[in-house]
Design a protein around this motif. Structure first.
Motif, PDB file in Angstrom:
ATOM      1  N   ILE A 361       0.895  -1.261   0.083  1.00  0.00           N
ATOM      2  CA  ILE A 361       0.310   0.012   0.026  1.00  0.00           C
ATOM      3  C   ILE A 361       0.897   1.159   0.166  1.00  0.00           C
ATOM      4  O   ILE A 361       2.050   1.493   0.657  1.00  0.00           O
ATOM      5  N   ALA A 362       0.409   2.459  -0.799  1.00  0.00           N
ATOM      6  CA  ALA A 362       1.072   3.663  -0.790  1.00  0.00           C
ATOM      7  C   ALA A 362      -0.112   4.525  -0.397  1.00  0.00           C
ATOM      8  O   ALA A 362      -1.028   4.462  -1.027  1.00  0.00           O
ATOM      9  N   VAL A 363       0.151   5.362   0.556  1.00  0.00           N
ATOM     10  CA  VAL A 363      -0.604   6.387   0.938  1.00  0.00           C
ATOM     11  C   VAL A 363      -0.171   7.907   0.626  1.00  0.00           C
ATOM     12  O   VAL A 363       0.948   8.158   0.878  1.00  0.00           O
ATOM     13  N   SER A 364      -1.305   8.397   0.319  1.00  0.00           N
ATOM     14  CA  SER A 364      -0.782  10.067  -0.097  1.00  0.00           C
ATOM     15  C   SER A 364      -1.977  10.925   0.670  1.00  0.00           C
ATOM     16  O   SER A 364      -3.190  10.668   0.391  1.00  0.00           O
ATOM     17  N   GLY A 365      -1.690  12.233   1.003  1.00  0.00           N
ATOM     18  CA  GLY A 365      -2.536  13.092   1.624  1.00  0.00           C
ATOM     19  C   GLY A 365      -2.031  14.519   0.984  1.00  0.00           C
ATOM     20  O   GLY A 365      -1.198  14.771   0.521  1.00  0.00           O
ATOM     21  N   TRP A 404       3.199  -0.591  11.236  1.00  0.00           N
ATOM     22  CA  TRP A 404       3.671  -1.957  10.581  1.00  0.00           C
ATOM     23  C   TRP A 404       2.648  -2.951  10.132  1.00  0.00           C
ATOM     24  O   TRP A 404       2.733  -3.680   9.112  1.00  0.00           O
ATOM     25  N   ASP A 405       1.489  -2.776  10.787  1.00  0.00           N
ATOM     26  CA  ASP A 405       0.250  -3.556  10.233  1.00  0.00           C
ATOM     27  C   ASP A 405      -0.830  -2.753   9.406  1.00  0.00           C
ATOM     28  O   ASP A 405      -1.992  -3.369   9.174  1.00  0.00           O
ATOM     29  N   GLY A 406      -0.246  -1.675   8.999  1.00  0.00           N
ATOM     30  CA  GLY A 406      -1.178  -0.920   7.922  1.00  0.00           C
ATOM     31  C   GLY A 406      -2.132   0.091   8.730  1.00  0.00           C
ATOM     32  O   GLY A 406      -2.831   0.598   7.855  1.00  0.00           O
ATOM     33  N   HIS A 407      -2.198   0.381   9.750  1.00  0.00           N
ATOM     34  CA  HIS A 407      -3.045   1.453  10.405  1.00  0.00           C
ATOM     35  C   HIS A 407      -2.566   2.695   9.721  1.00  0.00           C
ATOM     36  O   HIS A 407      -1.302   3.004   9.668  1.00  0.00           O
ATOM     37  N   ILE A 408      -3.531   3.556   9.410  1.00  0.00           N
ATOM     38  CA  ILE A 408      -3.279   5.010   8.714  1.00  0.00           C
ATOM     39  C   ILE A 408      -3.559   5.881   9.444  1.00  0.00           C
ATOM     40  O   ILE A 408      -4.755   6.115  10.106  1.00  0.00           O
ATOM     41  N   SER A 430      -8.282   1.665   9.637  1.00  0.00           N
ATOM     42  CA  SER A 430      -7.516   0.405   9.371  1.00  0.00           C
ATOM     43  C   SER A 430      -6.825   0.254   8.000  1.00  0.00           C
ATOM     44  O   SER A 430      -7.029   1.007   7.139  1.00  0.00           O
ATOM     45  N   VAL A 431      -6.340  -0.683   7.883  1.00  0.00           N
ATOM     46  CA  VAL A 431      -5.540  -1.011   6.586  1.00  0.00           C
ATOM     47  C   VAL A 431      -6.350  -1.106   5.314  1.00  0.00           C
ATOM     48  O   VAL A 431      -6.127  -0.839   4.359  1.00  0.00           O
ATOM     49  N   ASN A 432      -7.704  -1.307   5.526  1.00  0.00           N
ATOM     50  CA  ASN A 432      -8.956  -1.829   4.679  1.00  0.00           C
ATOM     51  C   ASN A 432      -9.612  -0.210   4.644  1.00  0.00           C
ATOM     52  O   ASN A 432     -10.838  -0.179   4.163  1.00  0.00           O
ATOM     53  N   GLY A 433      -9.249   0.819   5.071  1.00  0.00           N
ATOM     54  CA  GLY A 433      -9.781   2.109   5.270  1.00  0.00           C
ATOM     55  C   GLY A 433     -11.067   2.187   6.007  1.00  0.00           C
ATOM     56  O   GLY A 433     -11.865   3.320   6.029  1.00  0.00           O
TER      57      GLY A 433
END
Length: 548
Positions: A361-365, A404-408, A430-433
């Motif tokens: 996953i890549a996240v951008s704000g 590390w487990d994908g929490h944003i 969560s990692v799934n939004g």
């Protein structure tokens, strides 16, 4: 669960995947025979208030002292000496004979019907794992025993997040003329030879005037104190200064988001340059060894993943780019960046980015108030997150971080308000939004990072805060640094928090342990400031975070 013939095991999802407990697609799963109630989401036990809470407590139980104390018993039953023979009979651990390895040779059975019947029996009863051990497995050390064993090592460090009530801060000046520290980090995977074991590693600093510093760093040495810091003397000598090649874009604020240090500590990736490039600078030589121009406007933010495989960049052109970090051809072994994906979706300048290669996953704000999630391998759009806000004013996303487990973790800020009240907020997904919660902030966040189950925040008002990742609540009272904080980072051992201040000081926050005094150790008071500092070496002084 009380029937010995009914063998059940919890699938891995019970320890990491809360979404499997919810019927998110709204499938018709029928009704219960007695009450006729519709079958929908899994009904949770009373001690869990949400699927996320259920999974988290399950994982905590899996890592508990009780499980650790009995782990060898499970190994003995499944893989060990209690799998077969008299020990298995005594432990009531006997299964159908066809389920054991080597019990039946299917290839030797000529009768087709008999072979298929045995295959059906094996498929129905399952197969017992291979027996790996013939002797009892040793008992695992308790947490207390493991800690005592760890503390006997000369380089043993203490996890500060497990000792938050005993934190101390130490101050070091790493710049001249009170120039701000905008980046301070210890690279994660510095290569060490057998001959260099125990010698200092590298701590990299970047000041507001773009001076590079590569200092010596040891997180703990029993013969000295809480840490060893050897200052890079080139940062104070005008003849040996190593500075980043410029110029940077006019009017651009120099922040920690513009710089990324490779995990091996050899090169620095920097954005913000006038020609829209990402530059690669050798930290040992202080010279540019690479220059990559792919964005159509100024690069505003950079970030790397936990394993140092990928780099992500955000730009004023509203796009992000994923780069693969690797060694260039030739004998130098220097790292370079190769573009692999371009990510679209925002309508305004990218202000913060994060990436996790393990979870793809890549996240951008961006300043358009949105956070977008893409995949890394295919560059595929996944979802858009819009942090909640009660204001109709313009909202931006100055900072975000990934666990590390994908929490944003998202920091949102409302522009145009005169006071700090309700202007800044922290949001968790969560990692799934899935939106998990928000917490309002009374400070303007300048930098943040996630370490384990902790969020570390630095603010313009000079406070260092440590929050719980899941509840967003403060773990301890904020530490007052008195001057604005420019950057925060956590060392790889979670032994220290590095805090760069606007007045040029670098603060080390760690667990206060009894120190073995050096020769010449003194205590002194800074007259006129009301602050007391104990000098523990020629470079470090204790920094009192309680005086406001």
């Amino acid at each position: 669960l009380d029937n010995p013939n009914d063998v059940k095991e919890l699938i891995p999802e019970f320890f990491y995947f809360p979404e499997f407990l919810e019927n998110k697609n709204g499938f018709d799963l029928g009704r219960l025979q007695l009450t006729k109630d519709r079958v929908n989401d899994v009904i949770l036990p009373r001690w869990a208030n949400s699927p996320e809470d259920f999974i988290r407590k399950h994982r905590e139980a899996l890592e508990s002292e009780y499980v650790s104390a009995h782990l060898h018993e499970w190994i003995n039953l499944i893989f060990g000496y209690k799998q077969r023979g008299p020990a298995a009979v005594e432990a009531l651990n006997v299964f159908y004979y066809c389920s054991y390895e080597g019990a039946v040779d299917l290839d030797a059975i000529a009768d087709e019907k008999e072979r298929k019947a045995l295959e059906g029996i094996i498929n129905n009863f399952g197969q017992t794992p291979c027996q790996l051990l013939k002797e009892p497995h040793p008992v695992r050390l308790t947490a207390e025993e493991a800690l005592l064993k760890h503390n006997k090592l000369d380089t043993a460090t203490v996890n500060l997040f497990q000792n938050l009530s005993d934190l101390k801060s130490y101050s070091i000046t790493v710049t001249t003329d009170d120039v701000s520290v905008v980046k301070a980090i210890v690279p994660k995977t510095q290569l060490r030879s057998f001959m260099s074991q125990g010698s200092p590693e590298q701590l990299v600093t970047i000041s507001q005037n773009l001076v590079l510093g590569t200092h010596g760093w040891l997180p703990y040495n029993k013969n000295i104190s809480n840490f060893t810091f050897n200052k890079d003397q080139t940062v104070t000598n005008p003849k040996t200064l190593r500075t980043l090649c410029g110029p940077f874009a006019p009017g651009l604020e120099i922040t920690s988001k513009l710089f990324v240090v490779s995990h091996d500590g050899k090169v620095l990736f920097s954005g913000g340059h006038w020609d829209n490039s990402i530059r690669v600078t050798s930290l040992t030589k202080g010279k540019v060894i690479g220059q990559h121009i792919r964005h159509m406007d100024i690069v505003t933010c950079l970030s790397t993943d936990y394993c140092g495989i990928h780099l992500i960049s955000g730009s004023r052109d509203a796009t992000c780019m994923i780069w693969q970090i690797g060694q260039q051809n030739g004998s130098s072994g220097d790292l370079v960046a190769k573009p692999v994906q371009i990510l679209y979706g925002h309508t305004d300048e990218i202000s913060s980015v994060g990436i996790n290669t393990e979870l793809d996953i890549a996240v951008s704000g961006a300043k358009d108030r949105t956070v977008i999630v893409h995949t890394i391998r295919r560059g595929q759009y996944m979802r858009t997150l819009r942090p909640p806000s009660d204001s109709s004013l313009v909202t931006t996303i100055p900072c975000l971080a990934l666990s590390w487990d994908g929490h944003i973790v998202i920091h949102s800020s409302i522009e145009g308000k005169g006071t700090l009240k309700n202007k800044n907020a922290l949001h968790l997904y969560s990692v799934n939004g899935k939106y998990l919660g928000s917490e309002s902030l009374n400070e303007q966040i300048t930098d943040m990072c996630v370490s384990g189950e902790n969020i570390v925040l630095g603010s313009r008002q000079g406070f260092l805060s440590i929050k719980n990742l899941y509840s967003l609540s403060l773990s301890i009272a904020p530490l007052a640094m008195r001057v604005p904080i420019n950057c925060v980072s956590v060392t790889k051992e979670s032994s220290h928090i590095l805090v760069g201040l606007e007045d040029g000081k670098l603060i080390f926050v760690c667990v206060g342990k009894p120190t073995e005094a050096k020769s010449g150790q003194i205590s002194r008071k800074r007259w006129g400031t009301g602050r007391r500092a104990s000098q523990i070496s020629s470079a470090e002084t204790e920094y009192n975070t309680q005086d406001v």
